[in-house]
Structures are given as C-alpha cells and as structure tokens.
Write an enzyme that holds these catalytic residues in place. Sequence first.
Site, PDB file in Angstrom:
ATOM      1  N   LYS A 215     -37.439 -16.947  19.347  1.00  0.00           N
ATOM      2  CA  LYS A 215     -36.398 -15.370  19.342  1.00  0.00           C
ATOM      3  C   LYS A 215     -36.596 -14.116  18.412  1.00  0.00           C
ATOM      4  O   LYS A 215     -36.729 -12.614  19.110  1.00  0.00           O
ATOM      5  CB  LYS A 215     -35.666 -15.793  19.111  1.00  0.00           C
TER       6      LYS A 215
ATOM      7  N   SER B  97     -35.727 -21.669  18.223  1.00  0.00           N
ATOM      8  CA  SER B  97     -35.428 -21.062  18.514  1.00  0.00           C
ATOM      9  C   SER B  97     -36.063 -19.823  17.165  1.00  0.00           C
ATOM     10  O   SER B  97     -36.184 -18.287  17.594  1.00  0.00           O
ATOM     11  CB  SER B  97     -33.849 -20.963  17.649  1.00  0.00           C
TER      12      SER B  97
ATOM     13  N   LYS C 180     -34.561 -16.765  10.429  1.00  0.00           N
ATOM     14  CA  LYS C 180     -34.827 -17.144  11.418  1.00  0.00           C
ATOM     15  C   LYS C 180     -34.727 -18.465  11.662  1.00  0.00           C
ATOM     16  O   LYS C 180     -35.434 -19.416  11.076  1.00  0.00           O
ATOM     17  CB  LYS C 180     -35.367 -16.545  12.766  1.00  0.00           C
TER      18      LYS C 180
ATOM     19  N   SER D  33     -28.132 -17.164  16.972  1.00  0.00           N
ATOM     20  CA  SER D  33     -29.449 -17.362  17.513  1.00  0.00           C
ATOM     21  C   SER D  33     -28.606 -18.118  18.854  1.00  0.00           C
ATOM     22  O   SER D  33     -28.623 -18.832  19.417  1.00  0.00           O
ATOM     23  CB  SER D  33     -29.638 -19.388  16.838  1.00  0.00           C
TER      24      SER D  33
END
Length: 289
Positions: free
Chosen positions: A54, A51, A213, A108
């Site tokens: 993203k 992820s 993140k 997420s």
Amino acid sequence: MIKKLTAVLMSLTCAGAFAVPFGSQSVLVIEDGTGKILLEKNANDVVPIASLTKLMTAMVVLDAKQDMDEPISIDKNDVDMLKHSTSRVPVGATISRGDILQLALMSSDNRAAASLARTFQGGPVAFKAAVKAKIAALGMTQTAIEEPTGLSPNNRSTASDLVKMAIAASAYPEIARITTDSKDIIKINGRGVEYHNTNRLVGAKGWDIGLSKTGYTQEAGRCLIMRIKSAGKNATLVLLNAGASSVRILDALNIRRFISGGDAPVVKTATARPRSKYVKRVKAKRRHR
C-alpha cells in the site's frame, strides 16, 4: 533531493553488515542519511509483502496528482474475493479520495486501496503501468506488484528493495503524516467512524516514528516497515515474515535498543502460543493487512 535519495539507495548495495538472530525471516536496518547497513538477515530473499504494497499504491496515486477532495464510491468490485478479508468500509459508501488514502495507509483497509486503483486516471491498467514504472524508477529490481492491496502472494519483494520504497515513501509528507496517525475519525454514510493504526507502536511511549506500515497475509507472515529516531539516531527498518505480532514487535524493540546503545540485540525471541484448530479457523477469517 533526488540526488540525495539516489546516493542513499546506491549505498545500500555496497555497505557492510552482519547477521543477527531475529524472529522475522528477513530483516534489514539502515542508517538514514548514509545508507549504512546496521543489521541484516536474509535481506535479498524474495517473499510476499502483503499490505506493505500500500505504500507503493499511495505513492503512485499521489504522483498522479489526483484530486484528494473528489468523492469515491466504494464499489462491489473493491470487495476482496481472493482472501475474503473483512472491511469496515461498506459497499456504497462515498468518501473523499483523501480519506480513502487515510484508510488504506493507516488502517490498511483493502477496499480503500482497491478503490484507489479502480479510480486511477486510466483505470486499473494505467495504475498497474504506473506501479511498474515507479518500481523501475526506484531501482527495485527484485520486486513485482500485481495489485494494490497486497492480498495477492504474487506481490513480492526483498527487504533490500523495500528499504528503497520506504525511503521514497517518507519523502511524501502526506504518507509520513497518515502512517504516523494513531487514529482518525472518518465520516462514513453521514456518521463519524473511528479507525486506528494497525501498528500499535505508533503513538506508544518512547517511540519516535516517521513512517509506518504493517502487513499480514498467511503467505507473507507479519511484516513491518518503519522509519524511527532513537537517541538522536535515525534509521529505516524492514521486517518480513514474522510468525506472530509479538515476534514482530520484539524485533522492533531489539532494533531500537541496538540503535540507541550500539549493543548487540537481545537474542531471546517471542514465539506464538499454540492455538486450537477452532482458533486457527477463526483467525483465518480475520482481515489480512
């Protein structure tokens, strides 16, 4: 701004570093502003990035200057059919693009990220072309991103390339703000639902985080990107393929300690506890993020 960013990115290729013992399989820490490499381990190994993808999805959407107030309806096509990960965003819910971005980055959510690509001007094909162009513009020569969520193991990069992505992403005020929110309440089907940041260090005592993140899939392991400030010093870190969340957290703690005091990081690394086959099966059904 562009010249300064370019100078920092260029310095990544020529700064020196030394290898250190970390639980994460790939590690890179740079000093913000100068691009000096402070810590490094397998920074050029190409691996799945989960992820962390993203952040790229968010940059491409924001570059397109799409209306953040425009309502987006979560579609059945946004459901993860690859990993069958769960989501607290139901099919049929209509949410503003701005809140969708919040869900994709902070918590997420995979359906949220998928809907951003689906509703991109020109559709998924145009989204993928925009991602490819952004990768090239940032000089991420060892990166390939095929879809917006990070669920695909074909989304691959290196710690060296991901530092470039982190620096670029932090220049977007929206991304910096959203990824450092510890929680938010999003209206889903007429009621407020509380969502939390997937990085438990966000909002934790003693942490000054400017970008965050997390990422996780079975192939990628536990991943983390952060920009942090400690003892008046600023740094960007990338951790890839840690075996457990505890390992990822301890690596981040070691990095902050090193930045603050200049001492060598603690060698001791947390390890995951053995799990029964039943627990492993349950964990396999958890949301990948």
